[in-house]
Design an enzyme around this catalytic site. Structure first.
Site, PDB file in Angstrom:
ATOM      1  CB  CYS A 190     -54.440  12.437 -23.614  1.00  0.00           C
ATOM      2  SG  CYS A 190     -52.647  12.466 -23.534  1.00  0.00           S
ATOM      3  CD  GLU A 263     -52.481  14.962 -26.670  1.00  0.00           C
ATOM      4  OE1 GLU A 263     -51.342  15.117 -27.164  1.00  0.00           O
ATOM      5  OE2 GLU A 263     -52.666  14.496 -25.548  1.00  0.00           O
TER       6      GLU A 263
END
Length: 590
Positions: A190, A263
């Protein structure tokens, strides 16, 4: 229309390569390289492509409607995990759990610094909230994809990972260190992804636009400070991974991959108020439209050229010079003679090809004109036909066994992502899409076996064929597609064969000068690879080569202005990609 300098000079693939090269030596860097496909898919989501255009949309709408403005301002809060209070708190708590789980003083200090960095981001977030006058308690719930991601982080940091003891049973320092490593494995992608996206998007913001609503976000996440935090997280993951076993490292890799996929899922669920140019099939109506994908084969789908493979089969299976040949079989050259003859043919081809390219180039760069380019390429077509005639006359293709050719095709290595892209199209019966492979390859059986081994025996192959007698090649070629002119004629013939009750949207994927006419004839021409002769010929004849991602940003701006995206052949613009992942992401999405 002239390409803005920033778009023309931006190259995702080059910067991505530098990042990969720099980080490739660490474990975290290897994960980043291994899952670069997911990075591409994140970049090509509709939300990220539209991210840069929010100010343009407001300006073009010519309105200050509170509803529109509020919806635009809320996007960072609702859509970005790092810009929501809830997510910052989750991130801080995951770092706290990771810190508790490690007994290494240096690691504790590093995690503590990272946690403080998150707190600084929280302050930045609060400043955004105040500046935009948003009340988080009244502006909607956090979407399900965000909840899914934070739940994943919480479960990982709590030790709820397959193959790991549950909470409360982490009796030894080593077991606690493992959980800390797993937590970092889930969080690292991330950090790296947002650092990467911010850099890429920052580079594509119009230089004259200084009022982008997300400018502070881009500035923060592309800053040296955040880039350093991402690097520090990766270094910490490497440090915590040192004592782990191969099986435990596999768990970290799976967690890393899962985080990347979450994501992408997160980006994909974001609502948008306008049509988008990605994926290409989003605006595709199978009832009214037909998607036709054309692709070259050699060095577009493959790693090596098929002619070299066929020559190697001939050389390897040829008799030795002192070996007698059966009278009832086609007479063949010895392996030594074949190797020597093939070497001469290859050298002659390379030399004359370069001479032919030089001869068709105008002395000065000219404006793009498709008909003028066609006339020049006809000379290259004549050259290709003469070269094929020399190969046939030489006899190097005599005596090849069809089964040997098929086996070679089955073992042929295709470029990463090529097969999965074609498979996804073939399996989607509702897409109303067709795939045609146009190739100079001398033997279509080689192509058919290469794709059928990957479960793609339904593709339409348009190539030359060997002439066989009892499965043994006679050395003759049944000529079907020998040249660039043959390719573009096949391209047009295929399109004419379809019924006129549907509109055709055509995409051509190729890598060489031989593909140039088809690339330009298609609604969307995509160049894969880095052929210098293609760039040189195309450039002199006024063809523009634009990296696909910046090209889509430019196209999205046009879409905003005209309320629809229009792709049209013979525009003189071709789009370049670094690999099939970009093609897949652009056309089909995740």
């Amino acid at each position: 229309m002239a390409i803005p300098p920033k778009l023309a000079s931006s190259s995702y693939s080059h910067r991505h390569y530098r990042c990969r090269k720099h980080r490739g030596r660490s474990r975290a860097g290897k994960f980043w390289v291994k899952f670069r496909r997911e990075t591409v898919f994140a970049m090509y989501t509709p939300f990220v492509v539209c991210w840069l255009l929010e100010t343009s949309r407001l300006r073009l709408l010519g309105t200050t409607s509170p509803k529109i403005f509020t919806s635009l301002k809320r996007l960072p809060m609702q859509s970005l995990p790092h810009l929501t209070c809830n997510n910052f708190e989750h991130l801080c708590s995951r770092y706290e759990l990771a810190e508790e789980c490690t007994d290494d003083d240096d690691a504790k200090l590093a995690i503590s610094k990272l946690r403080k960095g998150v707190l600084e981001e929280l302050k930045m977030h609060n400043s955004f909230v105040q500046e935009w006058g948003i009340d988080p308690s009244k502006d909607g719930a956090i979407n399900s994809a965000t909840v899914k991601y934070t739940d994943f982080l919480l479960a990982t940091a709590s030790g709820k990972v397959e193959g790991v003891k549950g909470p409360g049973k982490l009796a030894t320092p080593f077991e606690r260190t493992k959980v800390a490593a797993y937590t970092l494995g889930a969080m690292t992608p991330c950090m790296r992804l947002y650092a990467f996206l911010a850099k890429e998007l920052q580079a594509l913001i119009d230089s004259e636009d200084g009022s982008h609503p997300y400018q502070k976000w881009f500035d923060n996440y592309s800053s040296e400070g955040f880039q350093a935090s991402a690097l520090q997280t990766e270094d910490l993951l490497d440090k915590l991974s040192v004592p782990l076993t191969g099986e435990e490292l596999d768990i970290i890799e799976k967690l890393y991959h899962q985080a990347m996929k979450l994501e992408i899922e997160f980006f994909n669920v974001q609502p948008l108020a306008q049509s988008t140019v990605v994926p290409l099939t989003k605006e595709h109506n199978p009832v009214e439209d037909r998607l036709v994908i054309f692709s070259d084969f050699d060095l577009t789908c493959t790693i090596v050229d098929s002619s070299a493979i066929l020559a190697e089969i001939a050389i390897v299976t040829a008799p030795k010079s002192d070996q007698a040949q059966p009278e009832n079989q086609i007479a063949r050259m010895s392996s030594a003679e074949l190797r020597n003859t093939w070497g001469l043919l290859s050298g002659q081809y390379t030399e004359e090809y370069e001479q032919c390219i030089e001869s068709i180039l105008p002395s000065e760069k000219v404006e793009f004109n498709y008909e003028v380019l066609c006339k020049a390429i006809e000379q290259l077509s004549d050259f290709e036909q003469r070269a094929n005639s020399r190969v046939i006359e030489s006899g190097v293709l005599k005596g090849l066994n069809l089964e040997d050719i098929k086996r070679a095709g089955e073992r042929l290595i295709l470029q990463d992502g090529c097969t999965s892209f074609f498979k996804k199209i073939v399996k989607n019966e509702n897409l109303n899409a067709n795939i045609h492979v146009l190739s100079y390859c001398w033997c279509a059986d080689l192509i058919r076996s290469a794709f059928s081994s990957g479960g793609l025996d339904v593709l339409n192959i348009h190539a030359n064929e060997f002439s066989f007698e009892d499965s043994i090649s006679t050395g003759e070629i049944i000529k079907k597609v020998e040249s660039p002119i043959d390719k573009v004629q096949s391209f047009n013939t295929i399109l004419k064969s379809y019924s006129t009750d549907k509109k055709n949207l055509t995409v051509y994927i190729g890598d060489s000068v031989g593909d140039l006419l088809c690339l330009l004839q298609a609604d969307v021409g995509i160049v894969i690879g880095s052929s210098s002769s293609l760039r040189r010929v195309g450039g002199q004849f006024g063809v523009s080569f634009l990296p696909l991602y910046p090209g889509l940003i430019k196209k999205q701006k046009e879409c905003v202005k005209e309320s629809s995206s229009k792709w049209k052949g013979q525009s003189g613009t071709l789009y370049t990609v670094s690999g099939w992942a970009e093609i897949h992401a652009f056309i089909l999405g995740w």
